[in-house]
Design a protein around this motif. Sequence first.
Motif, mmCIF file in Angstrom:
data_model
loop_
_atom_site.group_PDB
_atom_site.id
_atom_site.type_symbol
_atom_site.label_atom_id
_atom_site.label_comp_id
_atom_site.label_asym_id
_atom_site.label_seq_id
_atom_site.Cartn_x
_atom_site.Cartn_y
_atom_site.Cartn_z
ATOM 1 N N SER A 198 0.950 -1.037 -0.124
ATOM 2 C CA SER A 198 -0.142 -0.043 0.003
ATOM 3 C C SER A 198 0.762 1.241 0.191
ATOM 4 C CB SER A 198 -0.976 -0.019 1.445
ATOM 5 O OG SER A 198 -0.207 0.365 2.315
ATOM 6 N N TRP A 199 0.212 2.442 -0.182
ATOM 7 C CA TRP A 199 0.965 3.699 0.131
ATOM 8 C C TRP A 199 1.548 3.953 1.221
ATOM 9 C CZ3 TRP A 199 -0.965 7.144 3.425
ATOM 10 C CH2 TRP A 199 -2.362 6.901 3.785
ATOM 11 N N LEU A 200 1.136 3.312 2.451
ATOM 12 C CA LEU A 200 1.655 3.543 3.658
ATOM 13 C C LEU A 200 3.171 2.918 3.859
ATOM 14 C CD1 LEU A 200 -1.215 2.415 6.068
ATOM 15 C CD2 LEU A 200 -0.029 4.659 5.807
ATOM 16 N N ASP A 201 3.476 2.015 2.837
ATOM 17 C CA ASP A 201 4.941 1.161 2.750
ATOM 18 C C ASP A 201 5.771 2.615 2.384
ATOM 19 O OD1 ASP A 201 3.361 -0.976 3.237
ATOM 20 O OD2 ASP A 201 3.838 -1.912 1.274
ATOM 21 N N ILE A 202 5.451 3.067 1.314
ATOM 22 C CA ILE A 202 6.176 4.294 0.821
ATOM 23 C C ILE A 202 6.729 5.186 1.907
ATOM 24 C CG2 ILE A 202 6.311 6.204 -0.617
ATOM 25 C CD1 ILE A 202 4.525 4.543 -2.547
ATOM 26 N N LEU A 203 5.410 5.501 2.576
ATOM 27 C CA LEU A 203 5.820 6.494 3.933
ATOM 28 C C LEU A 203 6.654 5.657 4.895
ATOM 29 C CD1 LEU A 203 2.345 7.941 4.488
ATOM 30 C CD2 LEU A 203 4.222 9.029 3.214
ATOM 31 N N ALA A 204 6.562 4.626 5.290
ATOM 32 C CA ALA A 204 7.358 3.730 6.339
ATOM 33 C C ALA A 204 8.789 3.673 5.741
ATOM 34 C CB ALA A 204 6.828 2.632 6.330
ATOM 35 N N ILE A 205 8.994 3.506 4.498
ATOM 36 C CA ILE A 205 10.557 3.364 3.933
ATOM 37 C C ILE A 205 11.171 4.570 3.924
ATOM 38 C CG2 ILE A 205 11.848 2.814 1.867
ATOM 39 C CD1 ILE A 205 9.664 0.551 1.038
ATOM 40 N N ASN A 206 10.380 5.652 3.577
ATOM 41 C CA ASN A 206 10.978 7.072 3.469
ATOM 42 C C ASN A 206 11.245 7.453 4.911
ATOM 43 O OD1 ASN A 206 11.702 8.586 1.242
ATOM 44 N ND2 ASN A 206 9.711 9.028 0.631
ATOM 45 N N ALA A 207 10.468 7.229 5.856
ATOM 46 C CA ALA A 207 10.847 7.388 7.294
ATOM 47 C C ALA A 207 11.812 6.949 7.814
ATOM 48 C CB ALA A 207 9.319 7.252 8.215
ATOM 49 N N VAL A 208 12.185 5.878 7.551
ATOM 50 C CA VAL A 208 13.280 4.958 8.131
ATOM 51 C C VAL A 208 14.497 5.372 7.250
ATOM 52 C CG1 VAL A 208 14.267 2.657 8.405
ATOM 53 C CG2 VAL A 208 11.899 3.298 8.805
ATOM 54 N N GLN A 209 14.557 5.157 6.032
ATOM 55 C CA GLN A 209 15.607 5.504 5.170
ATOM 56 C C GLN A 209 15.341 6.268 3.933
ATOM 57 O OE1 GLN A 209 18.934 4.788 5.607
ATOM 58 N NE2 GLN A 209 19.362 6.087 3.910
ATOM 59 N N PRO A 210 15.284 7.809 3.970
ATOM 60 C CA PRO A 210 14.970 8.426 2.872
ATOM 61 C C PRO A 210 15.393 8.142 1.452
ATOM 62 C CG PRO A 210 15.574 9.744 4.667
ATOM 63 C CD PRO A 210 16.037 8.566 5.131
ATOM 64 N N ALA A 211 14.553 7.953 0.605
ATOM 65 C CA ALA A 211 14.951 7.254 -0.550
ATOM 66 C C ALA A 211 14.120 7.955 -1.823
ATOM 67 C CB ALA A 211 14.621 5.508 -0.614
ATOM 68 N N ARG A 212 14.736 7.693 -2.949
ATOM 69 C CA ARG A 212 14.125 7.950 -4.113
ATOM 70 C C ARG A 212 13.186 6.769 -4.807
ATOM 71 N NH1 ARG A 212 15.032 13.016 -6.858
ATOM 72 N NH2 ARG A 212 16.977 13.864 -5.594
ATOM 73 N N PHE A 213 11.793 6.984 -5.284
ATOM 74 C CA PHE A 213 10.978 5.990 -5.735
ATOM 75 C C PHE A 213 10.886 5.941 -7.092
ATOM 76 C CE2 PHE A 213 10.199 6.361 -1.237
ATOM 77 C CZ PHE A 213 10.162 4.945 -0.850
ATOM 78 N N VAL A 214 10.530 4.920 -7.802
ATOM 79 C CA VAL A 214 9.954 4.860 -9.068
ATOM 80 C C VAL A 214 8.667 4.385 -9.139
ATOM 81 C CG1 VAL A 214 10.390 3.791 -11.449
ATOM 82 C CG2 VAL A 214 12.456 4.212 -9.864
ATOM 83 N N SER A 215 7.877 5.298 -9.954
ATOM 84 C CA SER A 215 6.435 5.043 -10.136
ATOM 85 C C SER A 215 6.132 4.865 -11.472
ATOM 86 C CB SER A 215 5.492 6.070 -9.299
ATOM 87 O OG SER A 215 5.558 7.132 -10.013
ATOM 88 N N LYS A 216 4.587 4.546 -11.751
ATOM 89 C CA LYS A 216 4.216 4.612 -12.903
ATOM 90 C C LYS A 216 4.038 5.992 -13.507
ATOM 91 C CE LYS A 216 -0.295 3.645 -11.242
ATOM 92 N NZ LYS A 216 -1.416 3.031 -11.458
ATOM 93 N N ALA A 217 4.038 6.395 -14.856
ATOM 94 C CA ALA A 217 4.162 7.536 -15.370
ATOM 95 C C ALA A 217 2.929 8.315 -14.819
ATOM 96 C CB ALA A 217 4.472 7.626 -16.915
ATOM 97 N N ASP A 218 1.768 7.725 -14.993
ATOM 98 C CA ASP A 218 0.417 8.620 -14.887
ATOM 99 C C ASP A 218 0.144 9.108 -13.324
ATOM 100 O OD1 ASP A 218 0.061 5.703 -13.780
ATOM 101 O OD2 ASP A 218 -2.214 6.283 -13.596
ATOM 102 N N VAL A 219 1.225 8.642 -12.362
ATOM 103 C CA VAL A 219 0.940 9.376 -11.026
ATOM 104 C C VAL A 219 1.311 10.905 -11.206
ATOM 105 C CG1 VAL A 219 2.093 9.381 -8.846
ATOM 106 C CG2 VAL A 219 1.416 7.123 -9.900
ATOM 107 N N ARG A 220 2.357 11.190 -11.958
ATOM 108 C CA ARG A 220 2.428 12.740 -12.122
ATOM 109 C C ARG A 220 1.343 13.346 -12.564
ATOM 110 N NH1 ARG A 220 3.285 16.961 -11.585
ATOM 111 N NH2 ARG A 220 5.016 18.238 -12.263
#
Length: 110
Positions: free
Chosen positions: A74-96
Motif C-alpha cells: 500500500s501507499w503506507l509502505d512508501i511512507l514507512a520506507i521513507n521515514a526509516v531511510q529517505p529514498a527515491r522511488f520509481v512509479s508509473k508515469a500517470d502518477v505525475r
Amino acid sequence: MRTLRAVWRLLRISVHGLQGLLTCAVLFPFLPPAQRMLIVGRWSAGLLAALGVRLQAGGTPHVGPVLFVANHISWLDILAINAVQPARFVSKADVRHWPVMGWMVACGGT
C-alpha cells in the motif's frame, strides 16, 4: 469520543498535507537534493504519526548507495520506507498527472 478523535486525526492529516504543499512550493526550489530527501523522510514520519501508525524498524541502514527493491502492498509502505531511510522511488508515469498529489510526488523526487 470516537468522532472527536476522528475529527482531530483528520485535522492533523490536513494540516500536515498543507505543510507538505508549502514546503514543496516555498523551500524545495532553493534546497539541494540531499536536504530535500531528509525533509521528505521527516514529513513521511510525521504523516504516519498523524495517521496513528506506529512505525517499528529493525536493523541498521546501509551507508552509501543502495538499490532497494520492494513490491509494496500500500501507499503506507512508501511512507514507512521513507521515514526509516529517505529514498527515491520509481512509479508509473500517470502518477505525475494526479491532481495535487502528482506534483507533491514529483517534488519529493519520485
